[in-house]
Design a protein around this motif. Structure first.
Motif, PDB file in Angstrom:
ATOM      1  N   ALA A 146       0.844  -1.197   0.000  1.00 41.91           N
ATOM      2  CA  ALA A 146       0.000   0.000   0.000  1.00 41.91           C
ATOM      3  C   ALA A 146       0.872   1.237   0.000  1.00 41.91           C
ATOM      4  N   TYR A 147       0.247   2.347  -0.299  1.00 44.14           N
ATOM      5  CA  TYR A 147       0.942   3.622  -0.192  1.00 44.14           C
ATOM      6  C   TYR A 147      -0.053   4.683   0.266  1.00 44.14           C
ATOM      7  N   ILE A 148       0.360   5.437   1.243  1.00 47.11           N
ATOM      8  CA  ILE A 148      -0.460   6.549   1.744  1.00 47.11           C
ATOM      9  C   ILE A 148       0.433   7.793   1.740  1.00 47.11           C
ATOM     10  N   PRO A 149      -0.048   8.903   1.165  1.00 45.41           N
ATOM     11  CA  PRO A 149       0.778  10.113   1.167  1.00 45.41           C
ATOM     12  C   PRO A 149       1.131  10.566   2.585  1.00 45.41           C
ATOM     13  N   TRP A 150       2.227  11.280   2.636  1.00 41.04           N
ATOM     14  CA  TRP A 150       2.840  11.682   3.904  1.00 41.04           C
ATOM     15  C   TRP A 150       1.994  12.692   4.683  1.00 41.04           C
ATOM     16  N   GLN A 202     -17.707  16.778  12.466  1.00 41.79           N
ATOM     17  CA  GLN A 202     -16.790  15.812  11.821  1.00 41.79           C
ATOM     18  C   GLN A 202     -15.326  16.204  12.012  1.00 41.79           C
ATOM     19  N   ALA A 203     -15.083  17.211  12.826  1.00 43.39           N
ATOM     20  CA  ALA A 203     -13.727  17.771  12.925  1.00 43.39           C
ATOM     21  C   ALA A 203     -12.808  16.925  13.799  1.00 43.39           C
ATOM     22  N   LYS A 204     -12.812  15.647  13.564  1.00 44.85           N
ATOM     23  CA  LYS A 204     -11.959  14.751  14.351  1.00 44.85           C
ATOM     24  C   LYS A 204     -11.059  13.948  13.409  1.00 44.85           C
ATOM     25  N   GLY A 205      -9.873  13.657  13.872  1.00 44.67           N
ATOM     26  CA  GLY A 205      -8.975  12.803  13.093  1.00 44.67           C
ATOM     27  C   GLY A 205      -8.351  13.538  11.925  1.00 44.67           C
ATOM     28  N   GLU A 206      -7.846  12.760  10.979  1.00 45.94           N
ATOM     29  CA  GLU A 206      -7.098  13.354   9.871  1.00 45.94           C
ATOM     30  C   GLU A 206      -7.344  12.569   8.594  1.00 45.94           C
ATOM     31  N   ARG A 207      -7.078  13.216   7.486  1.00 48.92           N
ATOM     32  CA  ARG A 207      -7.189  12.562   6.187  1.00 48.92           C
ATOM     33  C   ARG A 207      -5.880  12.746   5.423  1.00 48.92           C
ATOM     34  N   ALA A 208      -5.478  11.699   4.713  1.00 54.04           N
ATOM     35  CA  ALA A 208      -4.250  11.770   3.919  1.00 54.04           C
ATOM     36  C   ALA A 208      -4.513  12.567   2.649  1.00 54.04           C
ATOM     37  N   PHE A 209      -3.523  13.358   2.222  1.00 56.75           N
ATOM     38  CA  PHE A 209      -3.665  14.014   0.918  1.00 56.75           C
ATOM     39  C   PHE A 209      -2.323  14.082   0.201  1.00 56.75           C
ATOM     40  N   ARG A 242       4.041   9.897   8.672  1.00 59.20           N
ATOM     41  CA  ARG A 242       3.040  10.946   8.479  1.00 59.20           C
ATOM     42  C   ARG A 242       3.528  12.297   8.954  1.00 59.20           C
ATOM     43  N   LYS A 243       2.932  13.304   8.346  1.00 65.00           N
ATOM     44  CA  LYS A 243       3.217  14.687   8.714  1.00 65.00           C
ATOM     45  C   LYS A 243       1.877  15.365   8.946  1.00 65.00           C
ATOM     46  N   GLU A 244       1.663  15.791  10.165  1.00 65.93           N
ATOM     47  CA  GLU A 244       0.407  16.488  10.463  1.00 65.93           C
ATOM     48  C   GLU A 244       0.361  17.811   9.728  1.00 65.93           C
ATOM     49  N   GLU A 245      -0.742  18.047   9.069  1.00 66.86           N
ATOM     50  CA  GLU A 245      -0.888  19.302   8.323  1.00 66.86           C
ATOM     51  C   GLU A 245      -2.052  20.079   8.916  1.00 66.86           C
TER      52      GLU A 245
END
Lengths: 481, 401
Positions: A10-14, A36-43, A318-321
């Motif tokens: 698999a691959y998930i963006p950073w 819905q302002a919980k958690g994070e989404r990869a982009f 991962r990098k939190e954005e």
């Protein structure tokens, strides 16, 4: 001989956009987003798309394997960057797969990934099934909150599979819960309650029943139930209707990834495989204008897989954005003042690109047959000052070779969609060096000696002609930044 | 080794335009401005020039291709005129062409003129432009500061230098050049600055800040050269002769072979050795009295001090901080302000450096004149990138010494 899944990756963006950043931006307009302002989404980074993500997922799956035996490539996505250019062919070239392989792009439905997998399992020879999606969503839409970017790869073939196919079943139905057309780049979606009640609940359970019946198994035999659905609890409701235990329902990865569209059934399958033990049975559902259902049984081979990042490793890389502005810009959804330096023509002479495809797409360099010196790019005359032999360069692959930073900078003058532009000289562990762009890294992580690996990325986007060119960049080895 | 150029050709006239943001001038106006000074200095008529060389690097920003812009600007009478381009070494390449023409006997008097009009891009810094199809497909979209900044990373790693110590020496270099530029009426930048100004400036490409970067300027410079006999016949005395002209060009080794560590200029080390040999210099630290080097960025100047074999390897930081290269130091570097402050109209830069040597050796450098008149001067251009570049070195000195 037993046919099934030989390898998976698999691959998930950073970058992971914090959903709170979306809600903070749009809460004034759409207060419902706050819930819905919980958690994070990869982009995706600005230099990523389904092609680059598919290449990474494939490299992950193919870790430690001979690529010469791959005979076919099926690539599924509904967000391909080109309407008329074979993405599977481009991916095959980036992976240096055999030129004689069969390449097909599969598109136009959210179950393109599962359909490609079913087709591969029904076929013969080794088939690499890739699914990747770079989700597009209007600002402040629910889809923007729930979606994520990512890719999955499954190598299907005969021999010693980690999971063998027990049964499969499909149903076709022109159930249009949402659509995207040439005239409009964004999803147009109908009411969620209708999608759940008239769509998932009506269409999926009978197909599951047919699949289990074929395998002569019951719903209680399912250990992992992988069904993406952006509406919460729909997977649980479908499982219940099909008689599958609630504890078998797999985490949809909403909290830390988001729904990766076409890729998501296969991403969930990879997640299940990473946790599974021999004898487990995995039921995968792809939903979209009907449904695909696959039932797989995990074998003892599951414990013998080579070490690689996999889905879990990519989720950890991962990098939190927190900048919603960066997310908008990377997705081309805001008109940024990019400065005059961005006006430089990025046209690509296609004849030159084809002639140099080994260098540019496959990252193949040269090895001198006389002195053994490695060099990138390959040229007619050996670079070793004590050799300089002519016409002795043999093609030599560099893409999978480890490297270290020799010199670097973080450039704030040159145009980059993500300033500062980090780049520098890297030296390969077997020899040779080259100046490359760096990606997925912060300027403060730059240091001489930093271990790097290569990634296939977008080099430049040409807005004048709607073209994009790809090349390889260096990124810190995960866990060693 | 070949016998070399030493004392075969002398400079009989030089000129240099004001460098800077010349919003009101076209490139041909700048050429005429430099030439007017040079031809008067030489005391000749245009019709006496047998051949000419034009240097421009980024011709698409101003005059376009070929040598016709020079021929037309000066109304040269249908003589052989050649345009040369070799990155930032272009000006010295024009000079080399003219000098070699005279030395060969093909010309009695020859002209070298470099010009660049860079300020019509609409933004600061060098023009952003394509570098050829394959290069654009595989090379980072590197700026000049981004390319040269990497010297710092490699130099720090090689010599185990703390970033702040290197930055301090780099700042000293820029402060020194601004101080020198303040005494040069033709310089682009004439303001004095402090170490704090340099250290607190915004970053351009880590670790280079705004004041670590040279000016990008409009300007022209030119030289008229002749054989010593022709010069004598024109009544010239106390002549400045060419002692050495060397060029070394990267062959891809630095970019592709792991024997280069990224902390120095392989070409400069080779070219300077050859130049010293050609000029008969065996101890440059003691024998060279003045240097003008390619200080496109402060770190470039710093490592170049070692590549010219004047500072010992790893010793440039100490020499710089000791004031060895200051205007009143042992070997002044950029006494005219250098690229940093005199400015950097690319095609003109090599000739501008020789212009300064010419003035200093004749005691005509005005407020910035070195008290003990320099006798041997070295100029150095570095075009391209640390990993792939063109280095040109010229040494000039009193004729017959």
């Amino acid at each position: 001989m037993s046919r099934g899944i030989l390898a998976f990756g698999a691959y998930i963006p950073w970058r992971r956009l914090q959903r709170k950043a979306i809600a903070d931006m749009h809460g004034w307009f759409a207060p419902a987003l706050k819930s819905q302002a919980k958690g994070e989404r990869a982009f995706c980074n600005w230099d990523e798309d389904p092609v680059t993500m598919a290449v990474e997922a494939a490299r992950d799956a193919l870790t430690g394997r001979d690529r010469a035996t791959v005979a076919a490539l099926r690539f599924a996505s509904t967000t391909f960057p080109f309407l008329d250019r074979l993405h599977s062919g481009l991916v095959a070239e980036a992976l240096s797969l055999d030129q004689g392989i069969s390449t097909v792009d599969v598109a136009a439905t959210q179950r393109a990934g599962t359909s490609a997998l079913i087709e591969a399992l029904a076929s013969d020879g080794e088939t690499l099934v890739l699914a990747a999606e770079k989700r597009v969503a209007k600002a402040a839409s629910p889809v923007e909150m729930t979606s994520g970017d990512g890719a999955a790869a499954l190598l299907v073939g005969d021999g010693k599979p980690v999971a063998r196919l027990l049964a499969k079943a499909s149903r076709s139905a022109d159930f249009v819960d949402h659509f995207r057309s040439l005239d409009n780049p964004y999803d147009y979606q109908w009411e969620e309650r209708w999608i759940r009640d008239a769509g998932y609940m009506q269409i999926v359970p009978p197909v599951i029943a047919r699949c289990l019946e074929q395998a002569k198994l019951g719903p209680g035999d399912v250990t992992h139930f992988c069904m993406p659905a952006t509406l919460s609890r729909v997977a649980n409701a479908v499982a219940k209707a099909a008689g599958i235990a609630d504890k078998a329902v797999c985490d949809p990865l909403h909290a830390n990834l988001g729904d990766t569209g076409v890729a998501h059934p296969l991403v969930l399958l990879v997640a299940a495989l990473e946790k599974a033990k021999a004898g487990d049975r995995i039921l995968v559902v792809g939903f979209g204008q009907g449904a695909d259902v696959l039932l797989l049984e995990v074998t003892a081979e599951i414990a013998k897989q080579p070490k690689r990042l996999g889905l879990a490793g990519h989720l950890a890389r991962r990098k939190e954005e927190t900048s919603y502005g960066r997310f908008l810009s990377f997705n081309g959804m805001i008109e940024m003042e990019r400065g005059m330096r961005a006006e430089t023509d990025k046209g690509t002479p296609l004849s030159s690109m084809w002639r140099n495809r080994a260098t540019v797409t496959s990252f193949i360099g040269g090895k001198c047959s006389k002195c053994g010196t490695l060099q990138f790019p390959k040229t007619d005359v050996c670079v070793n000052p004590n050799c300089n032999a002519m016409h002795t360069q043999e093609p030599y692959p560099f893409a999978e070779m480890g490297a270290r930073i020799k010199s670097y900078t973080a450039d704030r003058l040159t145009y980059s969609p993500d300033p500062p532009a980090c780049y520098g000289m890297i030296e390969f562990e077997e020899g040779g060096r080259t100046m490359l762009d760096f990606t997925d890294m912060d300027a403060d992580a730059l240091k001489v000696g930093q271990p790097m690996r290569l990634m296939f990325r977008i080099k430049d986007i040409d807005p004048n002609r709607g073209f994009r060119r790809y090349f390889w960049k260096a990124t810190p080895v995960a866990g060693k930044a | 080794m070949a016998r070399g150029i030493k004392d075969k050709v002398v400079v009989i006239g030089m000129g240099c335009s004001k460098f800077g943001e010349r919003w009101d001038k076209e490139a041909d106006n700048l050429m005429v401005e430099a030439y007017t000074e040079a031809v008067a200095d030489a005391g000749i008529d245009t019709k006496q020039i047998d051949a000419a060389w034009l240097a421009t690097a980024i011709e698409e920003q101003h005059v376009g291709k070929s040598a016709t812009p020079l021929a037309a600007a000066l109304r040269l009478p249908f003589i052989p005129v050649t345009r040369v381009e070799n990155y930032c070494a272009s000006g010295t390449e024009a000079f080399r062409g003219a000098v070699y023409a005279v030395a060969s006997g093909a010309a009695d008097i020859a002209l070298a003129l470099g010009v660049e009009k860079l300020k019509d891009t609409g933004y600061g810094g060098l023009p952003q432009r394509g570098r050829g199809p394959l290069n654009d497909m595989v090379n980072p979209n590197a700026s000049a500061p981004g390319s040269f900044a990497q010297l710092a990373a490699a130099y720090r790693a090689k010599h185990n230098v703390e970033p702040k110590d290197l930055k301090q020496a780099m700042a000293h270099i820029s402060v020194k050049s601004h101080d020198n530029g303040s005494r040069n009426p033709k310089a682009h930048l004439r303001n004095k600055i402090t170490i704090d100004t340099v250290l607190s400036a915004p970053l351009v490409a880590e670790p280079l800040g705004l004041y670590d970067c040279c000016g990008v300027s409009d300007g022209a410079a030119c030289a008229i050269v002749a054989t010593p006999d022709v010069a004598k016949a024109l009544g010239k005395k106390d002549m400045i002769a060419v002692k050495a002209l060397q060029v070394a060009v990267s062959n891809g080794l630095e970019a592709q072979h792991n024997s280069w560590d990224g902390s120095y200029f392989a070409t400069t080390r080779v070219a300077s050795k050859r130049a010293y040999q050609e000029a008969g210099i065996d101890n440059p630290r003691e024998q060279v009295s003045l240097i003008e080097v390619h200080d496109c960025f402060s770190v470039t100047e710093l490592v170049t001090m070692e590549d010219l074999h004047i500072s010992p390897e790893g010793g440039a930081i100490k020499d710089v901080l000791d004031g060895f290269y200051d205007a009143d130091g042992k070997v002044p570097c950029q006494i005219d302000g250098g690229l940093k402050c005199f400015g950097h109209p690319i095609g003109a830069s090599g000739l501008r450096m020789i212009y300064e040597m010419y003035l200093q050796m004749q005691g005509r450098a005005g407020e910035r004149q070195r008290k003990d008149t320099p006798r041997i001067g070295l100029t150095h251009n570095l075009g391209g990138f640390p990993q792939r570049n063109v280095c040109a070195i010229s040494i000039v000195g009193k004729y017959g010494e």
